[in-house]
Scaffold this active site. Structure first.
Site, short mmCIF file in Angstrom:
data_model
loop_
_atom_site.label_atom_id
_atom_site.label_comp_id
_atom_site.label_asym_id
_atom_site.label_seq_id
_atom_site.Cartn_x
_atom_site.Cartn_y
_atom_site.Cartn_z
N HIS A 31 -19.76 39.45 30.01
CA HIS A 31 -19.93 39.19 31.44
C HIS A 31 -20.54 40.37 32.21
O HIS A 31 -21.54 40.22 32.90
CB HIS A 31 -18.59 38.77 32.07
CG HIS A 31 -18.56 38.94 33.54
ND1 HIS A 31 -17.94 40.01 34.16
CD2 HIS A 31 -19.12 38.22 34.54
CE1 HIS A 31 -18.11 39.92 35.47
NE2 HIS A 31 -18.82 38.83 35.73
N HIS B 271 -24.59 41.03 33.93
CA HIS B 271 -24.84 41.37 35.34
C HIS B 271 -25.79 42.57 35.45
O HIS B 271 -26.80 42.53 36.15
CB HIS B 271 -23.52 41.76 36.03
CG HIS B 271 -22.81 40.62 36.66
ND1 HIS B 271 -23.23 40.03 37.82
CD2 HIS B 271 -21.68 39.96 36.30
CE1 HIS B 271 -22.39 39.06 38.14
NE2 HIS B 271 -21.45 38.99 37.23
N HIS C 145 -13.30 32.68 39.68
CA HIS C 145 -14.72 32.31 39.60
C HIS C 145 -14.89 30.81 39.37
O HIS C 145 -15.87 30.23 39.84
CB HIS C 145 -15.42 33.15 38.54
CG HIS C 145 -15.57 34.59 38.94
ND1 HIS C 145 -14.59 35.52 38.68
CD2 HIS C 145 -16.54 35.25 39.62
CE1 HIS C 145 -14.97 36.69 39.17
NE2 HIS C 145 -16.15 36.57 39.75
N HIS D 112 -18.05 36.49 47.35
CA HIS D 112 -17.85 37.41 46.22
C HIS D 112 -17.61 38.82 46.72
O HIS D 112 -16.70 39.51 46.27
CB HIS D 112 -19.07 37.35 45.28
CG HIS D 112 -18.79 37.90 43.93
ND1 HIS D 112 -19.25 39.11 43.51
CD2 HIS D 112 -18.06 37.40 42.90
CE1 HIS D 112 -18.83 39.32 42.26
NE2 HIS D 112 -18.11 38.30 41.86
N HIS E 193 -22.26 32.70 35.79
CA HIS E 193 -20.83 32.42 35.85
C HIS E 193 -20.46 31.03 35.35
O HIS E 193 -19.33 30.82 34.89
CB HIS E 193 -20.26 32.70 37.24
CG HIS E 193 -19.75 34.10 37.30
ND1 HIS E 193 -18.50 34.44 36.81
CD2 HIS E 193 -20.35 35.25 37.68
CE1 HIS E 193 -18.36 35.75 36.91
NE2 HIS E 193 -19.46 36.26 37.43
N PHE F 28 -20.95 44.11 42.64
CA PHE F 28 -20.10 43.03 43.17
C PHE F 28 -20.58 42.53 44.53
O PHE F 28 -20.65 41.34 44.78
CB PHE F 28 -18.66 43.53 43.35
CG PHE F 28 -17.87 43.67 42.08
CD1 PHE F 28 -18.13 42.85 40.99
CD2 PHE F 28 -16.86 44.61 41.99
CE1 PHE F 28 -17.39 42.97 39.82
CE2 PHE F 28 -16.11 44.74 40.82
CZ PHE F 28 -16.37 43.93 39.74
N HIS G 139 -11.29 40.92 40.14
CA HIS G 139 -11.79 41.32 38.82
C HIS G 139 -10.76 42.19 38.10
O HIS G 139 -9.80 42.64 38.71
CB HIS G 139 -13.10 42.10 38.95
CG HIS G 139 -14.20 41.26 39.52
ND1 HIS G 139 -14.43 41.19 40.85
CD2 HIS G 139 -15.07 40.42 38.93
CE1 HIS G 139 -15.42 40.35 41.08
NE2 HIS G 139 -15.83 39.86 39.93
CU1 C2O Z 1 -17.11 38.29 40.20
CU2 C2O Z 1 -19.52 38.21 37.52
O1 C2O Z 1 -18.38 38.84 38.85
#
Ligand code: C2O
Length: 345
Positions: free
Chosen positions: A241, A245, A119, A89, A275, A262, A110
């Protein structure tokens, strides 16, 4: 033209945020030739991803925790190690790779139409590696069902400090039974639980229906070879999303580590559950309006490719067109109600 899979040997220093401890995000170099992705044969075992909050099967939970601890125990030289998986990632998201043919442009998965397919593929290989480590070729990772009132807490299987699923770098104020705020923006709302649920359901409707009428609005803006990174995210990547995070990461760390940044997000086992639900939402979006909610048909999207190590440590080149059907990839999601579908804002 489509963005090409990065060249592993050209992986360089990532642009880490201020305060991050030095991290080399590059994977160990390949020991075998790159192979093109082939979907698993249709008769191979199906992996049904369960909703994390409903896991009561002790045998499944033990298997999952064992698989993660085995992954954590693999040496740094093994591309399948938990550390190297987390770094996948970081490498794809913090500028460790340039776009092939464009040394001045970083590769960023992203904030564009690459968000969903990248993802999906990442989780696909992560799941197969876990299965391999416990010799279970039907093993499936759980998903965090945050679009359903029952699943709006941090799933408790991840919050046991003695479990391999635990991560100490999480927000202390957001532990169960606190409900997630799907548009969290660094400020804890003053809602009652019922108000928070109602708020979250409205956000879901808005982000999957009202704000998601076209592929571009839902999945993100086109990003082709030679384009500057970050052309624009789709509704889902943007909210919920991103907020989930930030809500999960530790507010006392410099960059909300682990989930809130990230480069570190993949270090928290919760990342993969988050995810998985994001990935599930891609399919849900298509299912709720078969006429209008469709994948892009643009060749530049379909032919974009990524590189991952598989469960046998082989580097695999996978194209977006290979990742459009979970069924073909032999996995799916335990069905859950979609209570937000009736909740117009
Ligand atoms: Cu690649 Cu939820 O981020």
């Amino acid at each position: 033209l489509p963005i090409e899979a990065p060249i592993l040997a050209d992986c360089g220093a990532a642009d880490l945020p201020p305060g991050a401890s030095p991290t080399n995000c590059c994977p160990p170099l390949k020991t075998s030739d790159i192979v093109d992705f082939v979907p698993p044969p249709p008769w191979s075992p199906f992996r049904l991803r369960p909703a994390a909050h409903l896991i009561t099967d002790k045998a499944y939970l033990d298997k999952f925790a064992l698989a993660i601890s085995r992954m954590k125990a693999l040496p740094d030289s093994d591309p399948r190690s938990f550390k190297n998986q987390a770094n996948v990632h970081c490498a794809y998201c913090d500028g460790a790779y340039d776009q092939v043919g464009f040394p001045d442009l970083e590769l960023q998965v992203h904030n564009s139409w690459l968000f969903f397919p990248f993802h999906r593929c990442y989780l696909y290989f992560f799941e197969r590696i876990l299965g391999k480590l416990i010799e279970d070729d039907s093993f499936a990772i759980p998903y965090w069902n945050w679009d359903n009132p029952e699943g709006m807490k941090m799933p408790s299987i991840y919050t046991d400090p003695t479990s391999s699923l635990f991560d100490p770098l999480r927000d202390a104020k957001h532990q169960p039974p606190t409900l997630v705020d799907l548009d969290y923006n660094d400020v804890d709302p003053n809602y009652t639980d019922n108000e928070q649920i109602d708020h979250n359901l409205r956000i879901m409707y808005r982000q999957l229906v009202s704000n998601a009428r076209t592929p571009e609005l839902f999945m993100g803006r086109p990003y082709r070879a030679g384009d500057k990174p970050n052309p624009g995210s789709g509704s889902m990547e943007n909210i919920p999303h991103g907020p989930v995070h930030v809500w999960s990461g530790d507010r006392n760390q410099p960059n909300g580590e682990n989930m809130g940044s990230f480069y570190s997000a993949g270090r928290d086992p919760l990342f993969y559950a988050h995810h998985a639900n994001v990935d599930r939402m891609w399919d849900v979006w298509k299912a709720i309006n078969k006429k209008r909610h469709r994948d892009f048909t643009d060749k530049d999207w379909l032919e974009t490719s990524f590189l991952f190590y598989d469960e046998n440590k082989r580097p695999v080149r996978v194209r977006v067109r290979d990742a459009l059907e979970p069924g073909v990839m032999r996995y799916g999601y335990e069905q859950m109600p979609l209570p937000w579908l009736k909740t117009r804002p």
